[in-house]
Design an enzyme around this catalytic site. Structure first.
Site, PDB file in Angstrom:
ATOM      1  N   ASN A  27      -6.741  -8.691   9.505  1.00  0.00           N
ATOM      2  CA  ASN A  27      -7.967  -7.977   9.155  1.00  0.00           C
ATOM      3  C   ASN A  27      -8.843  -8.918   8.331  1.00  0.00           C
ATOM      4  O   ASN A  27      -8.576  -9.144   7.155  1.00  0.00           O
ATOM      5  CB  ASN A  27      -7.601  -6.714   8.356  1.00  0.00           C
ATOM      6  CG  ASN A  27      -8.828  -5.942   7.906  1.00  0.00           C
ATOM      7  OD1 ASN A  27      -9.961  -6.270   8.275  1.00  0.00           O
ATOM      8  ND2 ASN A  27      -8.618  -4.910   7.093  1.00  0.00           N
ATOM      9  N   LYS A  32     -11.796  -8.483   7.340  1.00  0.00           N
ATOM     10  CA  LYS A  32     -12.731  -7.770   6.455  1.00  0.00           C
ATOM     11  C   LYS A  32     -14.137  -8.398   6.568  1.00  0.00           C
ATOM     12  O   LYS A  32     -14.491  -8.866   7.641  1.00  0.00           O
ATOM     13  CB  LYS A  32     -12.188  -7.744   5.015  1.00  0.00           C
ATOM     14  CG  LYS A  32     -10.743  -7.192   4.987  1.00  0.00           C
ATOM     15  CD  LYS A  32     -10.221  -6.873   3.622  1.00  0.00           C
ATOM     16  CE  LYS A  32      -8.791  -6.346   3.741  1.00  0.00           C
ATOM     17  NZ  LYS A  32      -8.215  -5.961   2.472  1.00  0.00           N
ATOM     18  N   HIS A  48      -9.038   2.671   7.042  1.00  0.00           N
ATOM     19  CA  HIS A  48      -8.608   1.682   6.039  1.00  0.00           C
ATOM     20  C   HIS A  48      -8.967   2.214   4.643  1.00  0.00           C
ATOM     21  O   HIS A  48     -10.008   2.869   4.475  1.00  0.00           O
ATOM     22  CB  HIS A  48      -9.293   0.335   6.291  1.00  0.00           C
ATOM     23  CG  HIS A  48      -8.705  -0.759   5.470  1.00  0.00           C
ATOM     24  ND1 HIS A  48      -9.041  -0.953   4.146  1.00  0.00           N
ATOM     25  CD2 HIS A  48      -7.763  -1.700   5.765  1.00  0.00           C
ATOM     26  CE1 HIS A  48      -8.329  -1.974   3.666  1.00  0.00           C
ATOM     27  NE2 HIS A  48      -7.555  -2.448   4.633  1.00  0.00           N
ATOM     28  N   GLU A  99     -10.238   0.843   2.169  1.00  0.00           N
ATOM     29  CA  GLU A  99     -11.560   0.431   1.680  1.00  0.00           C
ATOM     30  C   GLU A  99     -12.652   1.334   2.265  1.00  0.00           C
ATOM     31  O   GLU A  99     -13.665   1.596   1.614  1.00  0.00           O
ATOM     32  CB  GLU A  99     -11.804  -1.056   2.008  1.00  0.00           C
ATOM     33  CG  GLU A  99     -10.980  -1.945   1.078  1.00  0.00           C
ATOM     34  CD  GLU A  99     -10.552  -3.273   1.670  1.00  0.00           C
ATOM     35  OE1 GLU A  99     -11.105  -3.709   2.686  1.00  0.00           O
ATOM     36  OE2 GLU A  99      -9.623  -3.885   1.090  1.00  0.00           O
ATOM     37  N   GLU A 103      -0.300   1.138   4.063  1.00  0.00           N
ATOM     38  CA  GLU A 103      -0.952   0.182   3.161  1.00  0.00           C
ATOM     39  C   GLU A 103      -1.160   0.836   1.796  1.00  0.00           C
ATOM     40  O   GLU A 103      -2.194   1.480   1.570  1.00  0.00           O
ATOM     41  CB  GLU A 103      -2.315  -0.230   3.728  1.00  0.00           C
ATOM     42  CG  GLU A 103      -2.247  -0.951   5.047  1.00  0.00           C
ATOM     43  CD  GLU A 103      -3.433  -1.905   5.225  1.00  0.00           C
ATOM     44  OE1 GLU A 103      -3.189  -3.048   5.599  1.00  0.00           O
ATOM     45  OE2 GLU A 103      -4.591  -1.508   4.970  1.00  0.00           O
ATOM     46  N   GLY A 143      -4.862  -6.757  -1.674  1.00  0.00           N
ATOM     47  CA  GLY A 143      -5.671  -7.781  -2.337  1.00  0.00           C
ATOM     48  C   GLY A 143      -5.294  -8.022  -3.785  1.00  0.00           C
ATOM     49  O   GLY A 143      -6.032  -8.674  -4.522  1.00  0.00           O
ATOM     50  N   SER A 186      -0.910  -7.505   0.517  1.00  0.00           N
ATOM     51  CA  SER A 186      -0.452  -8.783  -0.062  1.00  0.00           C
ATOM     52  C   SER A 186       0.709  -9.421   0.700  1.00  0.00           C
ATOM     53  O   SER A 186       1.623  -9.986   0.092  1.00  0.00           O
ATOM     54  CB  SER A 186      -0.086  -8.593  -1.542  1.00  0.00           C
ATOM     55  OG  SER A 186      -1.227  -8.194  -2.269  1.00  0.00           O
TER      56      SER A 186
END
Ligand code: 13P
Length: 256
Positions: A9, A11, A95, A97, A167, A173, A213
């Protein structure tokens, strides 16, 4: 045995020249393994250009998001028809985010999931709890709620086309990955949800991957877990060398 799945991904990263170089390097460095689907998820702006550059039979193109409608007055949105038109095969839905920064609710995610399936796109559905929810031991409750609401009215025979990505938000991150045992416990739990809400045939087929991560340094211990069928990788997917190395280690541990 389930096929492995490794997604990169990207992003909101890379302009055209950088993206071309990354894909060219991936073409050179990736090992071909019949047992693994490799999918890169670049920003929309790159999809058209990268489609013809991918030169591996088990590597596919994915999008990071989509709208659920086919067309209309939705300024700034991209439809499933547009993604199909570009040769996109997979799409990330829900996702964290998108959920936290752009206000996507389970209701919206459910609409996107149904639309993606209807248009023959394979969704990678992301589920995950926040740090506060984990601290309160609510992770299973949260995942079950997301699972039920996101998959509402999805016909059972479509389920095996979905990849579920666990996730945990606190691992994305942050450099802080879930331990292999924490991830495995949640993957097993998600598999029990598939059993509870779908049926036995699908339980063994559906792929459940981990994201948060994942790096060259921790991929071996995570890959050793039976219910981890692959990974959705952010930061470490941006460089062809680390992404290829992760795939190589995963392939070796799983013995594809
Ligand atoms: P990182 O690998 O950078 O933690 O990102 C994970 C992720 O969000 C993949 O979708």
């Amino acid at each position: 045995m389930r096929r492995g799945f490794i997604g990169g991904n990207w992003k909101m990263n890379k302009v055209l020249q950088e993206a071309k170089e990354t894909v060219e390097n991936l073409n050179k460095s990736l090992i071909f393994s019949r047992g693994i689907d490799i999918v890169i998820f670049p920003p929309y702006t790159l999809l058209f250009f990268l489609k013809d550059l991918i030169d591996l039979p088990n590597m596919y193109l994915g999008a990071q998001n989509m709208h659920w409608e086919e067309n209309g007055a939705f300024t700034g949105e991209i439809s499933p028809l547009m993604l199909k038109d570009l040769g996109v095969e997979y799409v990330i839905i829900g996702h964290s985010e998108r959920r936290t920064l752009f206000g996507e609710t389970d209701e919206i995610i459910n609409k996107k999931l149904i639309s993606a399936l209807k248009h023959g796109l394979k969704p990678v559905l992301c589920l995950g709890e926040s740090v506060e929810e984990r601290k309160k031991d609510m992770e299973k409750e949260v995942i079950e709620r997301q699972f039920k609401q996101d998959l509402r009215r999805v016909p059972i025979n479509f389920l095996e086309n979905i990849v579920i990505a666990y996730e945990p938000v606190w691992a994305i991150g942050t450099g802080l990955n879930a331990t292999p045992n924490e991830a495995e416990e949640m993957h097993k739990f998600i598999r029990t949800l598939v059993e509870k809400y779908a049926n036995d045939n699908i339980v063994e087929k559906i792929r459940i991957i981990y994201g948060g991560s994942v790096r060259v340094e921790n991929v071996e211990e995570l890959s050793l877990k039976e219910d981890i069928d692959g990974f959705l990788i952010g930061g470490a997917s941006l460089r062809a060398d680390s992404f290829s190395k992760i795939i190589e280690i995963f392939n070796e541990v799983k013995g594809f």
